[in-house]
Design a protein around this motif. Structure first.
Motif, PDB file in Angstrom:
ATOM      1  N   GLN A 109       4.016   3.106   2.778  1.00 14.78           N
ATOM      2  CA  GLN A 109       4.084   2.598   1.407  1.00 14.78           C
ATOM      3  C   GLN A 109       3.693   1.126   1.294  1.00 14.78           C
ATOM      4  O   GLN A 109       3.919   0.503   0.248  1.00 14.78           O
ATOM      5  CB  GLN A 109       5.487   2.806   0.798  1.00 14.78           C
ATOM      6  CG  GLN A 109       5.998   4.236   0.862  1.00 14.78           C
ATOM      7  CD  GLN A 109       5.057   5.226   0.197  1.00 14.78           C
ATOM      8  OE1 GLN A 109       4.604   5.000  -0.904  1.00 14.78           O
ATOM      9  NE2 GLN A 109       4.766   6.326   0.893  1.00 14.78           N
ATOM     10  N   ARG A 144       1.057  -2.202   1.133  1.00 14.88           N
ATOM     11  CA  ARG A 144      -0.130  -2.424   0.310  1.00 14.88           C
ATOM     12  C   ARG A 144      -0.969  -3.558   0.890  1.00 14.88           C
ATOM     13  O   ARG A 144      -0.457  -4.451   1.557  1.00 14.88           O
ATOM     14  CB  ARG A 144       0.231  -2.704  -1.138  1.00 14.88           C
ATOM     15  CG  ARG A 144       0.990  -4.003  -1.393  1.00 14.88           C
ATOM     16  CD  ARG A 144       2.474  -3.833  -1.262  1.00 14.88           C
ATOM     17  NE  ARG A 144       3.214  -4.970  -1.788  1.00 14.88           N
ATOM     18  CZ  ARG A 144       4.383  -5.377  -1.313  1.00 14.88           C
ATOM     19  NH1 ARG A 144       4.947  -4.761  -0.284  1.00 14.88           N
ATOM     20  NH2 ARG A 144       5.009  -6.402  -1.863  1.00 14.88           N
ATOM     21  N   ARG A 151      -3.713   1.028  -1.182  1.00 17.48           N
ATOM     22  CA  ARG A 151      -2.642   1.711  -0.482  1.00 17.48           C
ATOM     23  C   ARG A 151      -3.235   2.876   0.292  1.00 17.48           C
ATOM     24  O   ARG A 151      -4.304   3.383  -0.066  1.00 17.48           O
ATOM     25  CB  ARG A 151      -1.567   2.235  -1.443  1.00 17.48           C
ATOM     26  CG  ARG A 151      -0.829   1.144  -2.210  1.00 17.48           C
ATOM     27  CD  ARG A 151       0.299   1.746  -3.034  1.00 17.48           C
ATOM     28  NE  ARG A 151       0.857   0.804  -3.979  1.00 17.48           N
ATOM     29  CZ  ARG A 151       1.851  -0.051  -3.724  1.00 17.48           C
ATOM     30  NH1 ARG A 151       2.380  -0.056  -2.523  1.00 17.48           N
ATOM     31  NH2 ARG A 151       2.305  -0.862  -4.657  1.00 17.48           N
TER      32      ARG A 151
END
Length: 269
Positions: free
Chosen positions: A150, A152, A266
């Motif tokens: 998760q 970025r 992502r």
């Protein structure tokens, strides 16, 4: 000109130019950065980054550390890396928070990047670096492994649609029907689709022209997609209408044209 968007054979030359320009670049940017950074790059980066306290962030191509310092001041734990030994040494001379560490790492070297630790970072950032890198495939391949689940990757680069090789800024003045002098600033675009290497000046007065590696959106994002990333955030910062500048060709006079592209990536899975 080359149809290929990767030029690894120019890496040593490009790095040497940055060593030559390090002192002048640092003196021009200072501790916090110039107007371009403070008004365009930093706000857009922070907006997409959505930083939370104590998150671990890797700043790739940190230069003299101006963005890395700001992230650390906001509460992040930051590792900042750059290929230029001179820029890293200059970055270390500023007042730096205890949560900020610097290392010399080449962003085009896959092994050096991977050595920073798989799944070690909540976020990766890169401010105005991609156009300086002769090859970006290793960076995106490594980024996919360095990020936590998760995580970025937020990056800013010159806008490839508007800062193209051989573009032309045009400033026109004429008298309208009311007898008032109007000024119109326009941009003429050329050579967008073909990946191209050219040399130019990033900061007035720098000792040596730097290499710029132009990639279309297809070339740039294609490499990111191949590494497993998707885009889930995009900003195109520009100077607000009415921003003043004494230089007629300053981006401040082109308020309808964004000179910067900021992306948040992502991993798809």
């Amino acid at each position: 000109m080359s149809a290929n968007s990767e030029w690894p054979e120019l890496n040593a030359q490009s790095n040497a130019v940055w060593e030559t320009n390090a002192e002048h670049w640092d003196n021009s940017m200072g501790q916090d950065g110039n107007r371009f950074h403070l008004q365009l790059v930093r706000p857009a980066m922070l907006s997409l980054l959505e930083l939370q306290a104590a998150q671990r962030v890797l700043d790739i191509g940190c230069g003299n550390g101006l963005f890395a310092r700001h992230l650390a001041e906001l509460g992040a734990m930051v590792l900042a890396v750059d290929a230029s030994t001179s820029l890293i040494e200059r970055a270390k001379q500023y007042p730096n928070p205890a949560t900020l560490e610097y290392q010399v790492v080449d962003a085009t070297n896959l092994a050096q990047l991977l050595a920073l630790g798989a799944s070690s970072f909540d976020a990766l950032v890169s401010t105005m670096v991609l156009m300086d890198l002769p090859t970006i495939e290793p960076l995106f391949q490594a980024a996919a492994k360095l990020l936590k689940s998760q995580g970025r990757f937020v990056l800013a680069t010159v806008h490839p649609c508007f800062q193209t090789p051989h573009n032309r800024k045009i400033v026109e003045q004429f008298e309208n029907a009311q007898g008032e002098v109007e000024t119109h600033s326009r941009l003429q675009i050329g050579n967008y689709l073909t990946p191209t290497v050219h040399q130019g000046v990033g900061v007035a007065g720098q000792p040596s022209a730097q290499f710029n590696f132009h990639r279309s959106l297809t070339s740039l994002l294609g490499i990111a997609f191949a590494a497993g990333f998707v885009v889930d955030g995009l900003l195109e910062p520009r100077y607000p209408t009415g921003t003043t500048s004494t230089h007629p060709f300053s981006w401040a006079n082109f308020s309808e044209i964004p000179p910067v592209l900021v992306l948040r990536l992502r991993l798809a899975n």
